[in-house]
Design a protein around this motif. Structure first.
Motif, PDB file in Angstrom:
ATOM      1  N   ASP A  51       0.860  -1.182   0.000  1.00  0.00           N
ATOM      2  CA  ASP A  51       0.000   0.000   0.000  1.00  0.00           C
ATOM      3  C   ASP A  51       0.895   1.229   0.000  1.00  0.00           C
ATOM      4  N   ASP A  54       0.534   6.294   3.142  1.00  0.00           N
ATOM      5  CA  ASP A  54      -0.653   6.765   3.851  1.00  0.00           C
ATOM      6  C   ASP A  54      -1.813   5.779   3.783  1.00  0.00           C
ATOM      7  N   THR A  55      -1.543   4.549   3.341  1.00  0.00           N
ATOM      8  CA  THR A  55      -2.553   3.480   3.211  1.00  0.00           C
ATOM      9  C   THR A  55      -3.797   3.944   2.450  1.00  0.00           C
ATOM     10  N   ASP A  56      -3.564   4.581   1.307  1.00  0.00           N
ATOM     11  CA  ASP A  56      -4.679   5.070   0.493  1.00  0.00           C
ATOM     12  C   ASP A  56      -5.560   3.923  -0.006  1.00  0.00           C
ATOM     13  N   ARG A  59      -7.817   2.579   2.893  1.00  0.00           N
ATOM     14  CA  ARG A  59      -8.867   3.536   3.246  1.00  0.00           C
ATOM     15  C   ARG A  59     -10.008   3.521   2.238  1.00  0.00           C
ATOM     16  N   ASN A  60      -9.743   3.049   1.031  1.00  0.00           N
ATOM     17  CA  ASN A  60     -10.781   2.932   0.009  1.00  0.00           C
ATOM     18  C   ASN A  60     -11.334   1.512  -0.121  1.00  0.00           C
ATOM     19  N   TRP A 115      -7.693   4.980  -7.077  1.00  0.00           N
ATOM     20  CA  TRP A 115      -7.679   5.064  -5.617  1.00  0.00           C
ATOM     21  C   TRP A 115      -6.352   5.537  -5.057  1.00  0.00           C
ATOM     22  N   HIS A 213      -7.557  -4.433  12.666  1.00  0.00           N
ATOM     23  CA  HIS A 213      -8.836  -3.754  12.438  1.00  0.00           C
ATOM     24  C   HIS A 213     -10.000  -4.732  12.539  1.00  0.00           C
TER      25      HIS A 213
END
Length: 213
Positions: A51, A54-56, A59-60, A115, A213
């Motif tokens: 990823d 910023d783990t884009d 997050r999507n 994304w 998570h």
């Protein structure tokens, strides 16, 4: 454009469950349309997820992985889709050296450009000893696939390791095509799993659980 550049896409319809290490396998005899359970098929899977810093992607709701082992080893992109999750696959070896540390190929970067844009860095490693069982109808079609997974995972950015066991049931090509039929099938799956001692999965994916998570 080559087949490798395009990838092969499908939509997964599945349910996931958490189970204890000694939970017995479910009894599938009451599943509608299922006439027999196939022999156990062991698979050792090793997935590397990547990823942006910023783990884009995460997050999507998108995941990029390179997985070794199993019938669908290769590069995978998973993303939200109506009725389930879409999965696009590229065969292992057609996009870079499968023996090297994974570097996201240009074709994969193009596939996730809506994304996120690189650089892409290691996010997690998920190693899984899987036992798969095909659930067949009377004509030999696969109504669903049941997998019993024993997972070892590492969050590469936090250095945190974890282990757990989970089950998945994924709709097969001979499963019901209509929404009502699928609802009936998966209600019966739930009943069989809960009777065996399973429970709804606390995380939506192995990656999410590996990341806490």
């Amino acid at each position: 454009m080559s087949a490798a550049a395009r990838g092969a896409s499908s939509v997964e319809v599945e349910s996931k469950y958490d189970v204890d290490g000694d939970t017995p396998l479910p009894d599938w005899s009451d599943l509608p349309g299922v006439a027999r359970v196939g022999d156990p098929e062991p698979r050792d899977l090793d997935a590397r997820y990547l990823d942006t810093p910023d783990t884009d992607l995460a997050r999507n709701g998108v995941a990029v992985r390179r997985r070794r082992g199993g019938p669908d080893e290769g590069w995978h992109v998973k993303a939200p889709a109506e009725g389930g999750r879409s999965e696009t696959q590229w065969p292992l070896g057609e996009l870079g050296d499968p023996e090297a540390d994974p570097v996201v190929p240009e074709e994969i970067q193009d596939a996730v450009a809506a994304w996120a844009h690189g650089p892409f860095l290691p996010l997690a490693r998920v190693r899984n000893h899987r036992t798969a069982y095909a659930l067949f109808d009377a004509e030999g079609g696969v109504v669903a696939e049941f997998v019993d997974d024993r997972v070892r995972a590492r969050d590469e950015r936090r250095g945190v390791e974890s282990e757990w066991r989970e089950w998945e049931v994924e709709l097969g090509p001979a499963g019901p095509a209509d929404r009502e039929g699928r609802a009936v099938l998966f209600a019966a799956v739930d009943a069989a799993v809960f009777a065996a001692g399973g429970r709804p999965a606390a995380s939506g994916s192995k990656l999410a659980r590996a990341l806490g998570h």
